[in-house]
Design a protein around this motif. Structure first.
Motif, PDB file in Angstrom:
ATOM      1  N   ASP A 171      49.185  43.024  40.116  1.00 32.68           N
ATOM      2  CA  ASP A 171      50.338  41.717  39.984  1.00 32.68           C
ATOM      3  C   ASP A 171      49.290  40.502  39.666  1.00 32.68           C
ATOM      4  O   ASP A 171      49.693  39.573  38.885  1.00 32.68           O
ATOM      5  N   PHE A 172      48.194  40.241  40.116  1.00 30.70           N
ATOM      6  CA  PHE A 172      47.157  39.293  39.718  1.00 30.70           C
ATOM      7  C   PHE A 172      46.946  39.319  38.259  1.00 30.70           C
ATOM      8  O   PHE A 172      47.107  38.183  37.522  1.00 30.70           O
ATOM      9  N   PHE A 173      46.631  40.284  37.446  1.00 27.98           N
ATOM     10  CA  PHE A 173      46.474  40.688  36.242  1.00 27.98           C
ATOM     11  C   PHE A 173      47.725  40.381  35.447  1.00 27.98           C
ATOM     12  O   PHE A 173      47.407  39.825  34.451  1.00 27.98           O
ATOM     13  N   LEU A 174      48.901  40.930  35.892  1.00 30.58           N
ATOM     14  CA  LEU A 174      49.923  40.492  35.066  1.00 30.58           C
ATOM     15  C   LEU A 174      50.260  39.112  35.240  1.00 30.58           C
ATOM     16  O   LEU A 174      50.804  38.510  34.087  1.00 30.58           O
ATOM     17  N   ARG A 175      49.998  38.349  36.145  1.00 29.49           N
ATOM     18  CA  ARG A 175      50.050  36.736  35.986  1.00 29.49           C
ATOM     19  C   ARG A 175      49.328  36.302  35.200  1.00 29.49           C
ATOM     20  O   ARG A 175      49.847  35.155  34.614  1.00 29.49           O
ATOM     21  N   LEU A 176      48.058  36.637  34.950  1.00 29.36           N
ATOM     22  CA  LEU A 176      47.178  36.052  34.023  1.00 29.36           C
ATOM     23  C   LEU A 176      47.660  36.586  32.456  1.00 29.36           C
ATOM     24  O   LEU A 176      47.655  35.580  31.692  1.00 29.36           O
ATOM     25  N   ARG A 177      48.300  37.588  32.523  1.00 31.41           N
ATOM     26  CA  ARG A 177      48.918  38.141  31.221  1.00 31.41           C
ATOM     27  C   ARG A 177      50.049  37.160  30.747  1.00 31.41           C
ATOM     28  O   ARG A 177      50.149  36.804  29.584  1.00 31.41           O
ATOM     29  N   ASP A 178      50.846  36.876  31.642  1.00 30.00           N
ATOM     30  CA  ASP A 178      52.087  35.945  31.538  1.00 30.00           C
ATOM     31  C   ASP A 178      51.501  34.714  31.203  1.00 30.00           C
ATOM     32  O   ASP A 178      52.395  33.896  30.411  1.00 30.00           O
ATOM     33  N   ALA A 179      50.596  34.157  31.556  1.00 30.86           N
ATOM     34  CA  ALA A 179      50.052  33.098  31.484  1.00 30.86           C
ATOM     35  C   ALA A 179      49.108  33.029  30.061  1.00 30.86           C
ATOM     36  O   ALA A 179      48.604  32.035  29.543  1.00 30.86           O
ATOM     37  N   GLY A 180      48.911  34.181  29.353  1.00 27.09           N
ATOM     38  CA  GLY A 180      47.981  34.009  28.105  1.00 27.09           C
ATOM     39  C   GLY A 180      46.605  33.951  28.288  1.00 27.09           C
ATOM     40  O   GLY A 180      45.954  33.659  27.463  1.00 27.09           O
ATOM     41  N   ILE A 181      46.236  34.360  29.558  1.00 26.95           N
ATOM     42  CA  ILE A 181      44.845  34.321  29.817  1.00 26.95           C
ATOM     43  C   ILE A 181      44.024  35.389  30.021  1.00 26.95           C
ATOM     44  O   ILE A 181      44.313  36.478  30.787  1.00 26.95           O
ATOM     45  N   PRO A 182      43.046  35.890  29.117  1.00 29.32           N
ATOM     46  CA  PRO A 182      42.497  37.298  29.173  1.00 29.32           C
ATOM     47  C   PRO A 182      41.497  37.136  30.466  1.00 29.32           C
ATOM     48  O   PRO A 182      41.058  36.336  30.957  1.00 29.32           O
ATOM     49  N   ALA A 183      41.040  38.253  30.720  1.00 32.88           N
ATOM     50  CA  ALA A 183      40.013  38.533  32.009  1.00 32.88           C
ATOM     51  C   ALA A 183      38.887  39.647  31.636  1.00 32.88           C
ATOM     52  O   ALA A 183      39.261  40.488  30.756  1.00 32.88           O
ATOM     53  N   VAL A 184      37.822  39.235  32.165  1.00 30.29           N
ATOM     54  CA  VAL A 184      36.620  40.338  32.091  1.00 30.29           C
ATOM     55  C   VAL A 184      36.322  40.734  33.628  1.00 30.29           C
ATOM     56  O   VAL A 184      36.150  39.755  34.312  1.00 30.29           O
ATOM     57  N   VAL A 185      36.304  41.828  33.792  1.00 32.44           N
ATOM     58  CA  VAL A 185      36.182  42.346  35.118  1.00 32.44           C
ATOM     59  C   VAL A 185      35.226  43.467  35.308  1.00 32.44           C
ATOM     60  O   VAL A 185      34.821  44.251  34.269  1.00 32.44           O
ATOM     61  N   ILE A 186      34.386  43.515  36.240  1.00 35.87           N
ATOM     62  CA  ILE A 186      33.231  44.608  36.537  1.00 35.87           C
ATOM     63  C   ILE A 186      33.645  45.367  37.880  1.00 35.87           C
ATOM     64  O   ILE A 186      34.368  44.348  38.825  1.00 35.87           O
ATOM     65  N   ALA A 187      33.290  46.312  38.176  1.00 40.89           N
ATOM     66  CA  ALA A 187      33.475  47.238  39.494  1.00 40.89           C
ATOM     67  C   ALA A 187      32.122  46.814  40.459  1.00 40.89           C
ATOM     68  O   ALA A 187      31.115  46.312  40.099  1.00 40.89           O
ATOM     69  N   GLY A 188      32.571  46.466  41.708  1.00 43.81           N
ATOM     70  CA  GLY A 188      31.682  46.313  42.817  1.00 43.81           C
ATOM     71  C   GLY A 188      31.416  47.550  43.549  1.00 43.81           C
ATOM     72  O   GLY A 188      31.771  48.652  43.430  1.00 43.81           O
ATOM     73  N   ASN A 189      30.418  47.321  44.658  1.00 44.64           N
ATOM     74  CA  ASN A 189      30.043  48.449  45.344  1.00 44.64           C
ATOM     75  C   ASN A 189      31.054  49.078  46.148  1.00 44.64           C
ATOM     76  O   ASN A 189      31.043  50.220  46.657  1.00 44.64           O
ATOM     77  N   HIS A 190      32.194  48.108  46.590  1.00 48.67           N
ATOM     78  CA  HIS A 190      33.176  48.749  47.302  1.00 48.67           C
ATOM     79  C   HIS A 190      34.378  49.321  46.425  1.00 48.67           C
ATOM     80  O   HIS A 190      35.135  50.352  46.847  1.00 48.67           O
ATOM     81  N   ASP A 191      34.295  49.126  45.159  1.00 47.33           N
ATOM     82  CA  ASP A 191      35.299  49.948  44.438  1.00 47.33           C
ATOM     83  C   ASP A 191      34.895  51.211  43.987  1.00 47.33           C
ATOM     84  O   ASP A 191      33.746  51.662  43.860  1.00 47.33           O
ATOM     85  N   SER A 192      35.711  52.109  43.545  1.00 42.83           N
ATOM     86  CA  SER A 192      35.386  53.377  42.651  1.00 42.83           C
ATOM     87  C   SER A 192      35.306  53.186  41.297  1.00 42.83           C
ATOM     88  O   SER A 192      36.129  52.856  40.638  1.00 42.83           O
ATOM     89  N   ALA A 193      33.965  53.417  40.976  1.00 43.74           N
ATOM     90  CA  ALA A 193      33.713  53.141  39.399  1.00 43.74           C
ATOM     91  C   ALA A 193      34.624  54.175  38.843  1.00 43.74           C
ATOM     92  O   ALA A 193      35.057  53.962  37.625  1.00 43.74           O
ATOM     93  N   ALA A 194      34.668  55.202  39.262  1.00 40.98           N
ATOM     94  CA  ALA A 194      35.201  56.437  38.401  1.00 40.98           C
ATOM     95  C   ALA A 194      36.613  56.157  38.342  1.00 40.98           C
ATOM     96  O   ALA A 194      37.600  56.226  37.369  1.00 40.98           O
ATOM     97  N   ARG A 195      37.402  55.557  39.355  1.00 38.52           N
ATOM     98  CA  ARG A 195      38.783  55.229  39.562  1.00 38.52           C
ATOM     99  C   ARG A 195      39.018  54.135  38.495  1.00 38.52           C
ATOM    100  O   ARG A 195      40.015  54.212  37.864  1.00 38.52           O
ATOM    101  N   LEU A 196      38.227  53.121  38.458  1.00 39.40           N
ATOM    102  CA  LEU A 196      38.522  51.871  37.687  1.00 39.40           C
ATOM    103  C   LEU A 196      38.324  52.158  36.225  1.00 39.40           C
ATOM    104  O   LEU A 196      38.997  51.633  35.370  1.00 39.40           O
ATOM    105  N   HIS A 197      37.378  53.049  35.858  1.00 44.02           N
ATOM    106  CA  HIS A 197      37.125  53.443  34.682  1.00 44.02           C
ATOM    107  C   HIS A 197      38.127  54.206  34.016  1.00 44.02           C
ATOM    108  O   HIS A 197      38.457  53.941  32.874  1.00 44.02           O
ATOM    109  N   GLY A 198      38.791  54.898  34.743  1.00 44.26           N
ATOM    110  CA  GLY A 198      40.127  55.493  34.433  1.00 44.26           C
ATOM    111  C   GLY A 198      41.270  54.690  34.009  1.00 44.26           C
ATOM    112  O   GLY A 198      41.902  55.115  33.230  1.00 44.26           O
ATOM    113  N   LEU A 199      41.108  53.680  34.581  1.00 44.71           N
ATOM    114  CA  LEU A 199      42.335  52.558  34.337  1.00 44.71           C
ATOM    115  C   LEU A 199      41.821  51.408  33.275  1.00 44.71           C
ATOM    116  O   LEU A 199      42.959  50.834  33.048  1.00 44.71           O
TER     117      LEU A 199
END
Length: 399
Positions: free
Chosen positions: A65-93
């Motif tokens: 929902d956060f990313f969709l709010r940025l999209r609606d505002a026309g604001i791009p984002a750059v995001v990296i995975a952290g140690n709590h995230d599943s790198a493989a899961r995020l890579h698939g998305l």
């Protein structure tokens, strides 16, 4: 160029059985609104979008929902995975999120230049971001293997391995443009929040980066991983914005923020912290048995979450105390006993330097009352006989 830097959402966080996701959602809604009102050109998110590698549906909905709010505002984002995230899961998305303007880097590939992301602003300016996700020693060794590195040597040289990626990322920076680095890592000298997960921090803190390793061409280094907002380096300028809410009682009292970074080609960045209002305040209240009621009464009207620590002599039974605390302060998540060992707290009860007979006399006094004279004499005689036997055995061994 105006860039908003944030990190460490930890959506899905559960504190003592209490789901913090709604508070994280409130913070992300606030951050998206700030991105719009501040007219930023991009948002950088430096890892730990989620609290676990298998986040709940509610946690995923909060972040997306956060990313969709940025999209609606026309604001791009750059995001990296952290140690709590599943790198493989995020890579698939990553491909799917690209459709809403999110460039997500979850894991390195055989080509380090794949870590480079560019954002074209509406004014025709170019932001180049070297996006380095969290690399544990295990992931770093695997990445080194992909690149043909000496795995055996890298296994012992975390800094050199990270330095390799940092140098490769710097090769992608563009002269005459705005260049930034993102990383989810621990810098030398970083100050933790005093989080309740101190053991985890200590383990990760064994692998740190030096500010001297950061590429000088980076005008700003957007860090994630440490929850306490702080500057981690002056040259190049590097900051942790911290977590978006007080995630556990170790972060109680911390003011949460995001960083507004203003930068133009060839000039140092200017960083302005913007405070966040979202998230419930956490508070640890320390009481003694004598002042429980008075201290808890002072919390009347406090809307945050509470941990109550009761200081009492070791071995004290406190039946019904937790129910009593909860009746007075329903928003209490934990009631803990801080046991005080009396012989350490009171000088007259210290046991250091006492003989075995004196220790037994004190033990008898505490359990059964005054030690009778004949029993004291019998114990002393037995103690002396035992010490005499030890001495005889020692002489035999020495011979």
């Amino acid at each position: 160029m105006r860039v908003l830097h944030t990190a460490d959402f930890h959506a899905g966080r559960n504190l003592r059985g209490f789901d913090r996701t709604p508070e994280v959602q409130g913070a992300l809604t606030e951050i998206a609104a700030l991105a719009r009102s501040e007219g930023v050109d991009a948002v950088l998110v430096s890892g730990d979008l989620f609290d676990t590698v298998n986040p709940s549906a509610e946690a995923e909905a909060t972040v997306f929902d956060f990313f969709l709010r940025l999209r609606d505002a026309g604001i791009p984002a750059v995001v990296i995975a952290g140690n709590h995230d599943s790198a493989a899961r995020l890579h698939g998305l990553a491909g799917l999120l690209g459709w809403v303007g999110v460039q997500l880097v979850a894991q390195p590939t055989a080509n380090p230049l794949d870590l480079i992301r560019t954002v074209e602003t509406k004014r025709g300016e170019t932001l180049t971001v070297g996006a380095l996700p969290f690399l544990s020693e295990r992931r770093l060794v695997k990445a080194a293997d992909l690149l043909g590195g000496d795995v055996g040597a890298w296994r012992q040289k975390y800094r050199e391995g990270m330095g390799f990626f940092l140098r490769k990322v710097a090769e992608g920076f563009r002269p005459g443009g705005v260049n930034m680095l993102m990383a989810h890592a621990t810098m030398d000298g970083a100050v933790p929040s005093g989080s309740e997960r101190t053991m985890q921090f200590d383990l990760l803190n064994a692998y740190t980066l030096s500010p001297l390793q950061l590429p000088s061409a980076a005008q700003y280094v957007a860090l994630g991983h440490v929850h306490k907002p702080q500057q981690a380096s002056e040259m190049p300028l590097a900051h942790y914005p911290g977590s978006v809410i007080q995630l556990d009682f170790g972060e109680a009292g911390e003011k949460k923020q995001v960083n507004l970074v203003e930068v133009e080609p060839g000039r140092p960045a200017r960083v302005t912290p913007i405070p966040l209002a979202s998230g419930r305040e956490l508070r640890t209240v320390r009481v003694t048995l004598d002042n429980v009621d008075a201290r808890l009464a002072a919390l009347n009207g406090f809307a945050g979450l509470v941990k109550v620590v009761v200081r009492a002599p070791s071995g004290t039974a406190l039946p019904g105390l937790k129910d009593r605390v909860l009746r007075m302060v329903p928003n209490t998540l934990a009631v803990e006993l801080d046991a005080v060992q009396e012989d350490l707290a009171l000088p007259e009860l210290r046991r250091e330097g006492l003989s075995l007979t004196e220790l037994y006399e004190r033990f008898h006094q505490e359990r059964r009352g005054e030690l009778p004279g004949d029993l004291r004499a019998a114990f002393r005689e037995a103690d002396e006989a035992a010490r005499g036997e030890e001495a005889t055995l020692g002489e035999g061994v020495g011979a």
